[in-house]
Scaffold this motif. Structure first.
Motif, mmCIF file in Angstrom:
data_model
loop_
_atom_site.group_PDB
_atom_site.id
_atom_site.type_symbol
_atom_site.label_atom_id
_atom_site.label_comp_id
_atom_site.label_asym_id
_atom_site.label_seq_id
_atom_site.Cartn_x
_atom_site.Cartn_y
_atom_site.Cartn_z
ATOM 1 N N VAL A 33 42.425 103.821 16.425
ATOM 2 C CA VAL A 33 43.731 103.160 16.451
ATOM 3 C C VAL A 33 44.439 103.554 17.743
ATOM 4 N N LEU A 34 45.323 102.696 18.191
ATOM 5 C CA LEU A 34 46.136 102.973 19.364
ATOM 6 C C LEU A 34 47.439 103.579 18.879
ATOM 7 N N LEU A 35 47.684 104.829 19.245
ATOM 8 C CA LEU A 35 48.892 105.529 18.831
ATOM 9 C C LEU A 35 49.750 105.833 20.054
ATOM 10 N N PRO A 36 51.066 105.933 19.850
ATOM 11 C CA PRO A 36 51.934 106.261 20.984
ATOM 12 C C PRO A 36 51.640 107.661 21.519
ATOM 13 N N SER A 37 51.682 107.776 22.835
ATOM 14 C CA SER A 37 51.381 109.048 23.483
ATOM 15 C C SER A 37 52.264 109.193 24.712
ATOM 16 N N LEU A 38 52.538 110.425 25.084
ATOM 17 C CA LEU A 38 53.342 110.687 26.272
ATOM 18 C C LEU A 38 52.517 110.696 27.549
ATOM 19 N N THR A 39 51.219 110.917 27.425
ATOM 20 C CA THR A 39 50.386 111.097 28.615
ATOM 21 C C THR A 39 49.311 110.037 28.789
ATOM 22 N N SER A 41 47.409 106.165 26.912
ATOM 23 C CA SER A 41 47.346 105.225 25.792
ATOM 24 C C SER A 41 45.986 105.366 25.122
ATOM 25 N N PRO A 42 45.801 106.485 24.435
ATOM 26 C CA PRO A 42 44.476 106.769 23.873
ATOM 27 C C PRO A 42 44.183 105.972 22.605
ATOM 28 N N ARG A 43 42.922 105.691 22.430
ATOM 29 C CA ARG A 43 42.450 105.140 21.168
ATOM 30 C C ARG A 43 41.970 106.346 20.362
ATOM 31 N N ILE A 44 42.698 106.651 19.302
ATOM 32 C CA ILE A 44 42.447 107.849 18.494
ATOM 33 C C ILE A 44 41.504 107.502 17.350
ATOM 34 N N ALA A 45 40.463 108.305 17.189
ATOM 35 C CA ALA A 45 39.535 108.116 16.066
ATOM 36 C C ALA A 45 40.242 108.495 14.768
ATOM 37 N N LEU A 46 40.159 107.645 13.781
ATOM 38 C CA LEU A 46 40.780 107.935 12.487
ATOM 39 C C LEU A 46 40.166 109.146 11.808
ATOM 40 N N SER A 47 38.938 109.476 12.186
ATOM 41 C CA SER A 47 38.283 110.641 11.585
ATOM 42 C C SER A 47 39.003 111.950 11.929
ATOM 43 N N VAL A 144 47.969 116.815 19.862
ATOM 44 C CA VAL A 144 46.832 116.166 20.512
ATOM 45 C C VAL A 144 47.135 114.692 20.762
ATOM 46 N N VAL A 145 47.721 114.017 19.792
ATOM 47 C CA VAL A 145 48.038 112.601 19.962
ATOM 48 C C VAL A 145 49.082 112.406 21.065
ATOM 49 N N LEU A 146 50.107 113.256 21.092
ATOM 50 C CA LEU A 146 51.205 113.068 22.044
ATOM 51 C C LEU A 146 50.857 113.463 23.478
ATOM 52 N N ILE A 147 50.182 114.601 23.669
ATOM 53 C CA ILE A 147 49.948 115.067 25.041
ATOM 54 C C ILE A 147 48.500 115.476 25.316
ATOM 55 N N THR A 158 42.002 120.180 23.571
ATOM 56 C CA THR A 158 42.283 119.479 22.311
ATOM 57 C C THR A 158 41.250 119.814 21.237
ATOM 58 N N VAL A 159 40.048 120.092 21.606
ATOM 59 C CA VAL A 159 38.899 120.426 20.753
ATOM 60 C C VAL A 159 38.576 119.296 19.775
ATOM 61 N N ILE A 160 39.515 118.910 18.930
ATOM 62 C CA ILE A 160 39.216 117.934 17.879
ATOM 63 C C ILE A 160 39.007 116.522 18.412
ATOM 64 N N ALA A 161 39.498 116.219 19.605
ATOM 65 C CA ALA A 161 39.351 114.878 20.158
ATOM 66 C C ALA A 161 38.115 114.735 21.034
ATOM 67 N N LEU A 162 37.408 115.832 21.260
ATOM 68 C CA LEU A 162 36.225 115.787 22.115
ATOM 69 C C LEU A 162 35.083 115.048 21.410
ATOM 70 N N PRO A 163 34.137 114.497 22.173
ATOM 71 C CA PRO A 163 33.044 113.721 21.573
ATOM 72 C C PRO A 163 32.151 114.573 20.660
ATOM 73 N N PRO A 164 31.391 113.909 19.789
ATOM 74 C CA PRO A 164 30.547 114.631 18.822
ATOM 75 C C PRO A 164 29.518 115.566 19.455
ATOM 76 N N ASP A 165 29.063 115.275 20.650
ATOM 77 C CA ASP A 165 28.027 116.098 21.286
ATOM 78 C C ASP A 165 28.593 117.222 22.149
ATOM 79 N N SER A 166 29.882 117.494 22.067
ATOM 80 C CA SER A 166 30.516 118.528 22.889
ATOM 81 C C SER A 166 30.171 119.923 22.358
ATOM 82 N N VAL A 167 29.445 120.673 23.161
ATOM 83 C CA VAL A 167 29.066 122.036 22.790
ATOM 84 C C VAL A 167 30.286 122.953 22.811
ATOM 85 N N SER A 168 31.184 122.729 23.774
ATOM 86 C CA SER A 168 32.378 123.578 23.859
ATOM 87 C C SER A 168 33.281 123.386 22.637
ATOM 88 N N ALA A 169 33.369 122.168 22.126
ATOM 89 C CA ALA A 169 34.179 121.920 20.925
ATOM 90 C C ALA A 169 33.559 122.596 19.709
#
Length: 192
Positions: A33-39, A41-47, A144-147, A158-169
């Motif tokens: 979904v597209l949520l309002p952000s300060l930094t 216009s990210p498409r945020i995964a609902l998961s 995370v959503v805002l900034i 952000t950790v939680i917004a990183l892709p599924p294959d992110s080792v650092s997350a």
């Protein structure tokens, strides 16, 4: 141990938490979904939002206790509480892997990783703030959503917004979970 589990309402709350988590992951799939952000216009995964009911029910189970009896008791409940949290998170990670296998998409695996990270934050906050710490994961999501994005790319913190294959997350989630369990040792013997 049976009385401890019943006092925690584990037989009611925890199966409900895991079922809600699994159904939530299955329903949202890879939707964004597209949520309002300060930094940006990210498409945020609902998961990202799926672990919240799991965390709320886990906190309700942990706070369903008899503090005076537990503090005055000979046996510490810390080990049991940490085992309970670990079992619930293991079930959540297993559910996220199973949902990802059924859907054929790796996006669902982020649900388990994010649940570990947010649980670690919640347990760390619980050591100092008690039951109100259940709002820390919600605050992290809002932050995370805002900034947390540069355009449509998430920042590393952000950790939680990183892709599924992110080792650092995955590593940050594991560290946050372990630190949260360590903080649980401090908070489990308090009466207030």
């Amino acid at each position: 141990m049976t009385w401890w589990f019943k006092a925690r309402r584990g037989h009611l709350l925890l199966p409900l938490a895991v079922v809600l988590f699994a159904v939530g992951l299955y329903v949202v799939q890879s939707n964004t979904v597209l949520l309002p952000s300060l930094t940006g216009s990210p498409r945020i995964a609902l998961s990202l939002f799926v672990p919240i009911p799991l965390l709320a029910l886990l906190m309700a189970a942990l706070e369903s206790r008899l503090p005076a009896a537990e503090v005055s008791g000979v046996r510490s409940m810390t080990r049991l509480d940490n085992t309970l949290v670990t079992a619930v998170l293991a079930a959540a990670v297993l559910c996220s892997v199973l949902v990802a296998a059924v859907q054929g998409s790796a996006q669902a695996t982020t649900g388990g990783r994010n649940a570990m990270f947010l649980t670690g934050l919640m347990l760390l906050g619980r050591a100092w703030g008690g039951q109100a710490a259940v709002m820390i994961p919600v605050g992290w999501l809002v932050t995370v959503v805002l900034i947390g994005f540069r355009g449509n790319l998430p920042y590393f913190w952000t950790v939680i917004a990183l892709p599924p294959d992110s080792v650092s997350a995955a590593a940050a989630s594991l560290v946050a979970f372990i630190v949260g369990l360590a903080a649980q040792i401090r908070s489990s013997r308090k009466t207030a």
